[in-house]
Scaffold this motif. Structure first.
Motif, PDB file in Angstrom:
ATOM      1  N   GLN A   1       5.065  -0.531 -10.657  1.00 14.86           N
ATOM      2  CA  GLN A   1       5.501  -1.813 -11.207  1.00 14.86           C
ATOM      3  C   GLN A   1       5.947  -2.754 -10.094  1.00 14.86           C
ATOM      4  N   ILE A   2       6.628  -2.215  -9.098  1.00 10.98           N
ATOM      5  CA  ILE A   2       7.052  -3.048  -7.960  1.00 10.98           C
ATOM      6  C   ILE A   2       5.829  -3.606  -7.242  1.00 10.98           C
ATOM      7  N   ALA A   3       4.831  -2.742  -6.997  1.00 10.41           N
ATOM      8  CA  ALA A   3       3.615  -3.204  -6.317  1.00 10.41           C
ATOM      9  C   ALA A   3       2.886  -4.238  -7.169  1.00 10.41           C
ATOM     10  N   ALA A   4       2.818  -4.003  -8.466  1.00 11.87           N
ATOM     11  CA  ALA A   4       2.162  -4.972  -9.351  1.00 11.87           C
ATOM     12  C   ALA A   4       2.896  -6.302  -9.330  1.00 11.87           C
ATOM     13  N   GLY A   5       4.229  -6.250  -9.309  1.00 12.50           N
ATOM     14  CA  GLY A   5       5.017  -7.475  -9.248  1.00 12.50           C
ATOM     15  C   GLY A   5       4.793  -8.263  -7.970  1.00 12.50           C
ATOM     16  N   ALA A   6       4.382  -7.545  -6.915  1.00 14.62           N
ATOM     17  CA  ALA A   6       4.074  -8.207  -5.640  1.00 14.62           C
ATOM     18  C   ALA A   6       2.654  -8.757  -5.612  1.00 14.62           C
ATOM     19  N   GLY A   7       1.921  -8.619  -6.730  1.00 10.71           N
ATOM     20  CA  GLY A   7       0.568  -9.168  -6.810  1.00 10.71           C
ATOM     21  C   GLY A   7      -0.539  -8.182  -6.573  1.00 10.71           C
ATOM     22  N   SER A   8      -0.241  -6.882  -6.545  1.00  8.90           N
ATOM     23  CA  SER A   8      -1.257  -5.867  -6.265  1.00  8.90           C
ATOM     24  C   SER A   8      -2.045  -5.534  -7.526  1.00  8.90           C
ATOM     25  N   ALA A   9      -3.361  -5.727  -7.464  1.00  5.92           N
ATOM     26  CA  ALA A   9      -4.219  -5.342  -8.585  1.00  5.92           C
ATOM     27  C   ALA A   9      -4.228  -3.826  -8.746  1.00  5.92           C
ATOM     28  N   GLU A  10      -4.199  -3.081  -7.641  1.00  3.89           N
ATOM     29  CA  GLU A  10      -4.142  -1.621  -7.716  1.00  3.89           C
ATOM     30  C   GLU A  10      -2.862  -1.175  -8.414  1.00  3.89           C
ATOM     31  N   GLY A  11      -1.744  -1.842  -8.088  1.00  2.59           N
ATOM     32  CA  GLY A  11      -0.490  -1.519  -8.758  1.00  2.59           C
ATOM     33  C   GLY A  11      -0.568  -1.775 -10.250  1.00  2.59           C
ATOM     34  N   ALA A  12      -1.163  -2.914 -10.644  1.00  2.00           N
ATOM     35  CA  ALA A  12      -1.298  -3.227 -12.066  1.00  2.00           C
ATOM     36  C   ALA A  12      -2.178  -2.214 -12.774  1.00  2.00           C
ATOM     37  N   ASN A  13      -3.256  -1.782 -12.118  1.00  2.00           N
ATOM     38  CA  ASN A  13      -4.121  -0.770 -12.721  1.00  2.00           C
ATOM     39  C   ASN A  13      -3.352   0.526 -12.937  1.00  2.00           C
ATOM     40  N   MET A  14      -2.541   0.922 -11.966  1.00  2.00           N
ATOM     41  CA  MET A  14      -1.801   2.165 -12.103  1.00  2.00           C
ATOM     42  C   MET A  14      -0.705   2.069 -13.154  1.00  2.00           C
ATOM     43  N   VAL A  15      -0.100   0.910 -13.309  1.00  6.03           N
ATOM     44  CA  VAL A  15       0.838   0.731 -14.425  1.00  6.03           C
ATOM     45  C   VAL A  15       0.088   0.928 -15.741  1.00  6.03           C
ATOM     46  N   GLY A  16      -1.117   0.377 -15.804  1.00  9.03           N
ATOM     47  CA  GLY A  16      -1.941   0.569 -16.992  1.00  9.03           C
ATOM     48  C   GLY A  16      -2.249   2.033 -17.241  1.00  9.03           C
ATOM     49  N   ARG A  17      -2.594   2.769 -16.179  1.00  5.95           N
ATOM     50  CA  ARG A  17      -2.893   4.197 -16.330  1.00  5.95           C
ATOM     51  C   ARG A  17      -1.680   4.957 -16.868  1.00  5.95           C
ATOM     52  N   CYS A  18      -0.506   4.620 -16.359  1.00  9.07           N
ATOM     53  CA  CYS A  18       0.704   5.290 -16.825  1.00  9.07           C
ATOM     54  C   CYS A  18       0.928   5.029 -18.312  1.00  9.07           C
ATOM     55  N   HIS A  19       0.734   3.791 -18.741  1.00  3.03           N
ATOM     56  CA  HIS A  19       0.927   3.462 -20.151  1.00  3.03           C
ATOM     57  C   HIS A  19      -0.168   4.091 -21.020  1.00  3.03           C
ATOM     58  N   GLU A  20      -1.384   4.172 -20.511  1.00  2.00           N
ATOM     59  CA  GLU A  20      -2.447   4.772 -21.307  1.00  2.00           C
ATOM     60  C   GLU A  20      -2.248   6.283 -21.458  1.00  2.00           C
TER      61      GLU A  20
ATOM     62  N   ASN B   1       0.822  -1.206   0.000  1.00  2.00           N
ATOM     63  CA  ASN B   1       0.000   0.000   0.000  1.00  2.00           C
ATOM     64  C   ASN B   1       0.859   1.261   0.000  1.00  2.00           C
ATOM     65  N   ALA B   2       1.959   1.228   0.722  1.00  2.00           N
ATOM     66  CA  ALA B   2       2.862   2.376   0.754  1.00  2.00           C
ATOM     67  C   ALA B   2       3.571   2.543  -0.584  1.00  2.00           C
ATOM     68  N   GLN B   3       3.895   1.442  -1.253  1.00  2.00           N
ATOM     69  CA  GLN B   3       4.526   1.532  -2.576  1.00  2.00           C
ATOM     70  C   GLN B   3       3.605   2.243  -3.567  1.00  2.00           C
ATOM     71  N   ILE B   4       2.318   1.902  -3.517  1.00  2.00           N
ATOM     72  CA  ILE B   4       1.354   2.557  -4.403  1.00  2.00           C
ATOM     73  C   ILE B   4       1.190   4.024  -4.021  1.00  2.00           C
TER      74      ILE B   4
ATOM     75  N   LEU C   1       6.097   5.414 -11.770  1.00  2.00           N
ATOM     76  CA  LEU C   1       5.796   4.202 -12.527  1.00  2.00           C
ATOM     77  C   LEU C   1       6.576   3.009 -11.994  1.00  2.00           C
ATOM     78  N   ARG C   2       7.855   3.214 -11.663  1.00  2.00           N
ATOM     79  CA  ARG C   2       8.651   2.093 -11.144  1.00  2.00           C
ATOM     80  C   ARG C   2       8.051   1.531  -9.863  1.00  2.00           C
ATOM     81  N   TRP C   3       7.532   2.409  -8.994  1.00  9.88           N
ATOM     82  CA  TRP C   3       6.936   1.913  -7.756  1.00  9.88           C
ATOM     83  C   TRP C   3       5.615   1.182  -8.022  1.00  9.88           C
TER      84      TRP C   3
END
Length: 320
Positions: free
Chosen positions: A71-90, A44-47, A67-69
């Protein structure tokens, strides 16, 4: 707020919504604590740290590091992190815009039940942006998001389900069912849902008394660009009450500060939209329009003097 802002133990246990609220109390004080927790592996703190870097909230703005943070959260299995990686790419935050990669990250998070990711993926599918257009699959994800736990994503998605049903996208039109879905979106606070519910309610029942409060809410809740459209839609209405609301919508639209919105407001005041002409108000609006034009011209082709988007440059969840 204590001198230490928050204890490390609390930081490991606090939920994401409460964490964002605490950060907003004093972003500068929060920054070192959130960074330390992110480095310690607290997802949660990474996000939260990624969002602070993305927004420049309490820390120097650094979208690439944000974005790197994520990605780290997404790599740890966070759906919120994956969504935010998506937002950055979009949106091209910290990386060149790539809607195809955004769709892939949204799908990962959507399949784990993340409401905003479901909404965002559905929108890319509906628009055919970065992914083959597929209205039927888009409806599937809007419907899932509408039944999910994220209240804002659920409300916006319910409105889109209503639009499918009203307009007959992918299936025969069902206006009665559309009205129910619009009501869900409206009750959930989606200003587009509030407008569509009011519009269809008035069309099907003729009950202006029932529709008026929802028209009013959508104007008070909507961003200037949306209010501009509401003003255009209502200003030719036969009912004086709706024309008065059209004027209110144009006043809200003029909060954008753009010359075009100010001139439209000035014209409406001069003609007496919804009431008696207001020559003084019109003159003020036209003067502000001239000032906005002069400021824009002084800014040159870069347009750096323009006001930021009313939707916010780095909204965390999804499209406004």
């Amino acid at each position: 707020m204590r001198d230490g802002w928050i204890s490390f133990t609390e930081l490991t246990q606090i939920g994401p919504e409460l964490l964002r609220a605490r950060i907003s109390e004093n972003p500068a004080a929060a920054a070192r604590w959130v960074e330390a927790a992110a480095l310690a592996g607290i997802v949660n703190a990474q996000i939260a740290w990624g969002q602070m870097l993305l927004d420049g909230h309490g820390v120097a703005r650094d979208p690439e590091a944000g974005l790197r943070w994520f990605q780290i959260a997404a790599g740890a299995g966070s759906a919120e992190g994956a969504n935010m990686v998506g937002r950055c790419h979009e949106c091209g935050w910290g990386v060149p815009a790539d809607p195809a990669r955004a769709a892939a990250h949204y799908r990962q998070a959507a399949e784990r039940g993340h409401g905003w990711a479901q909404f965002n993926l559905a929108t890319l599918l509906l628009d055919g942006k970065g992914i083959a257009a597929d209205g039927r699959e888009a409806l599937h994800w809007y419907a899932r998001a509408a039944r999910g736990r994220n209240a804002e994503a659920a409300a916006k998605s319910a409105t889109l389900v209503g639009r499918y049903l009203e307009l007959g996208w992918e299936r025969p039109a069902r206006p009665v069912a559309a009205l129910r879905w619009y009501k869900r979106g409206a009750a959930g606070g989606d200003y587009r849902g509030q407008f569509d519910y009011a519009r269809l309610l008035l069309e099907r029942t003729g009950r202006l008394d029932l529709a008026m409060p929802w028209f009013g809410r959508c104007i008070e809740n909507g961003v200037p660009a949306f209010c501009r459209n509401v003003g255009a839609a209502l200003r030719e209405a036969p009912q004086p009450a709706l024309r008065r609301l059209a004027l209110r919508a144009l006043q809200r639209a003029a909060l954008s500060g753009t010359a075009g919105d100010l001139r439209t407001l000035g014209g409406a005041l001069a003609e007496g939209l919804g009431g008696a002409p207001d020559a003084e108000g019109a003159a003020r609006a036209f003067q502000r329009a001239r000032e906005a034009e002069a400021a824009h011209a002084a800014a040159g082709p870069t347009g750096k003097a323009q006001a930021p988007s009313p939707d916010g440059a780095a909204a965390a969840g999804g499209h406004a």
